[in-house]
Each structure stands twice: as C-alpha cells, then as structure tokens.
Motif scaffolding. Structure first.
Motif, PDB file in Angstrom:
ATOM      1  N   ALA A 169       0.830  -1.205   0.000  1.00  0.00           N
ATOM      2  CA  ALA A 169       0.000   0.000   0.000  1.00  0.00           C
ATOM      3  C   ALA A 169       0.864   1.255   0.000  1.00  0.00           C
ATOM      4  CB  ALA A 169      -0.933  -0.010   1.212  1.00  0.00           C
ATOM      5  N   THR A 170       1.948   1.216   0.772  1.00  0.00           N
ATOM      6  CA  THR A 170       2.864   2.362   0.820  1.00  0.00           C
ATOM      7  C   THR A 170       3.551   2.557  -0.523  1.00  0.00           C
ATOM      8  OG1 THR A 170       3.247   2.021   3.182  1.00  0.00           O
ATOM      9  CG2 THR A 170       4.862   3.334   1.997  1.00  0.00           C
ATOM     10  N   ALA A 171       3.978   1.458  -1.138  1.00  0.00           N
ATOM     11  CA  ALA A 171       4.631   1.545  -2.442  1.00  0.00           C
ATOM     12  C   ALA A 171       3.687   2.119  -3.488  1.00  0.00           C
ATOM     13  CB  ALA A 171       5.116   0.158  -2.870  1.00  0.00           C
ATOM     14  N   ARG A 172       2.424   1.721  -3.401  1.00  0.00           N
ATOM     15  CA  ARG A 172       1.420   2.231  -4.352  1.00  0.00           C
ATOM     16  C   ARG A 172       1.173   3.719  -4.135  1.00  0.00           C
ATOM     17  NH1 ARG A 172      -3.466  -0.101  -2.355  1.00  0.00           N
ATOM     18  NH2 ARG A 172      -3.466   1.789  -1.076  1.00  0.00           N
ATOM     19  N   ASP A 173       0.961   4.113  -2.894  1.00  0.00           N
ATOM     20  CA  ASP A 173       0.579   5.502  -2.600  1.00  0.00           C
ATOM     21  C   ASP A 173       1.753   6.463  -2.723  1.00  0.00           C
ATOM     22  OD1 ASP A 173      -1.936   4.493  -2.115  1.00  0.00           O
ATOM     23  OD2 ASP A 173      -1.698   4.471   0.072  1.00  0.00           O
TER      24      ASP A 173
END
Length: 266
Positions: free
Chosen positions: A171-175
C-alpha cells in the motif's frame, strides 16, 4: 585483562559487490591486498581473491540460505581472535556489508570486544541487478523512492516482534510511488506475491534477476500476478533479486531480452 590497542591488529569489513570483480572499489582492492587473513562469504567471486597477497590466509565462512552455514557467532569469534593476535583482518562480504550483510551485527560485537573496524562499501546486488537491465530504481515519472527489504527475515531468539507486513508495504509503495527491491525472496515468493497483491494491482511490472553482474546472469520480466509462475517456468533460484514497480515498464517497451523472459500481461 583488556589487551592494549598497540597489540591489536586491524579489522575491515569490505563489500565485494555483486560478483563482477570490475565493480570493486579501489579502496576495497587496497584493503584486500593489505590483509593478512580474509574471512570470505560464500557469494564472493573467487576471482576477487586474486587481489589478496599470496601469503594471506583465506578462510571461507560460507553463509547461504537453505544450505549449511558457518554460525554467525563463530565467525565473529574468529575475527576477534585474529585481531587480538595482531592480524590485519578483512571480512569480505558479497554486495555491501551494511545492506543485508550482517555488517551491523559484526560491528556491534567487535566494538563490545574493544575493537573498532573500518567499513568499505560495495555495490549492493539490488542496484547492480536493475542497472544490468538499464533500468533505474528511481525515476521522476515512475518512482519517487526505493525500499530495500529482505524476503527472509530473522527467526527464533532475537527476531523482530512481527514478520514483514507485505500488505502495508504494498500500500505504501502504491501511494508513495516506490520501487521495491526484495532480497532473498525466491524461497517465499508465493507468500510475498499473495500479500503484495492486496495492495498492488496484478499488472504491476516485476523483474527477477539471478546472478546479477555475472556472465551467467539470467532474468525474467513479468507481472506481479505471474511472479511465482514466471520464476518456476524459468527455473530461477537463489541468489536472485526481485524488483517490483513501474520503473520496469520500459524494460518490455525497449524490447530488452534476457536469458529468460516473461512478457508483461501474459
């Protein structure tokens, strides 16, 4: 009784890089040549030992996942003993000593024994792997940062309180638009893939590079949804680096071919 500093030898942790001897730094070559004893990790290319003096003692202390390894505590004991005997010790590690090389642990134990050491950086495999494909880890249009993470976390006594939260990382990589560089992830790739898919789309580009920088290097370019299948079809194994992120989209667009390749979206 504590030995006085003038009776001590020296200790240097040296990064041997990803394997290609030409990627050694000049400082690493000088340290290797000055050593009277070298404690060498399993993934260090034998050609690099050609920089050692003929009289130097070379001790192989292999550590590779899934294989019989020299216990870490025993390696540290050997290093401390050699320094106390006045040797010029080089601890030669694949990649960089401070990126998944246990260099931090060794520095701590040496310091507890009253020994200060020098660290010589090496090119880490995660960087060499993508560079060999002419792919960046960061790009103004695709990735604002990069995360280096191990797929083989420490277990047992002294381990972290919880394993890597791959869902949160995805999720962090995406955001935040990050590239993920996963070391030692092949053996647990099924779990890693399943967890990352909770935060990243299945068509997220992925590359897997085995034996980065060496003549036998092989790689596949695929998607997150096909990661485990692609590794199995290409029969890739350790040591391999898994890279996840949009910086890889140009790999297929440019028509880059590896010894093995799995097209995005197939």
């Amino acid at each position: 009784m504590k030995i006085q500093p003038q009776h001590l030898g020296t200790c240097t942790l040296v990064g041997a890089g990803p394997g290609d001897p030409d990627l050694l730094t000049l400082k690493a070559v000088k340290a290797i040549h000055a050593a009277t004893v070298l404690f060498v990790d399993d993934l260090v290319n034998d050609a690099i030992l050609g920089y050692a003096r003929p009289a130097a003692r070379i001790v192989h202390v292999g550590k590779r996942g899934g294989c019989k390894s020299t216990p870490q505590a025993f390696i540290e004991k050997l290093m401390i003993t050699a320094v106390r005997e006045g040797e010029h010790v080089v601890r030669l590690k694949g990649g960089d000593p401070f990126i998944f090389g246990r260099g931090g642990e060794e520095v701590e134990h040496l310091r507890e024994a009253g020994i200060e050491c020098t660290v010589v950086n090496g090119i880490t495999a995660g960087l060499a792997a993508v560079t060999s494909l002419n792919v960046p880890l960061t790009h103004r249009d695709h990735a604002q940062g990069v995360v280096f993470v191990t797929g083989h976390a420490k277990t047992g006594a002294g381990a972290a309180e919880a394993p890597t939260d791959w869902r949160a990382l995805a999720a962090t990589a995406r955001d935040a638009r990050l590239t993920l560089v996963i070391y030692m992830g092949v053996s647990g790739v099924g779990h890693i893939q399943d967890e990352l898919l909770h935060g990243l789309p299945g068509d997220t580009p992925v590359a897997v590079i085995q034996h980065a920088s060496l003549p036998q290097q092989r790689h596949i370019a695929t998607t997150l949804a096909r990661l485990k299948a692609g590794i199995a079809e290409a029969a890739l194994a350790s040591p391999s680096i898994i890279v996840v992120g949009d910086v890889l989209r140009g790999l297929v667009a440019a028509g880059t071919e590896g010894a093995n390749r799995d097209r995005f979206g197939t």
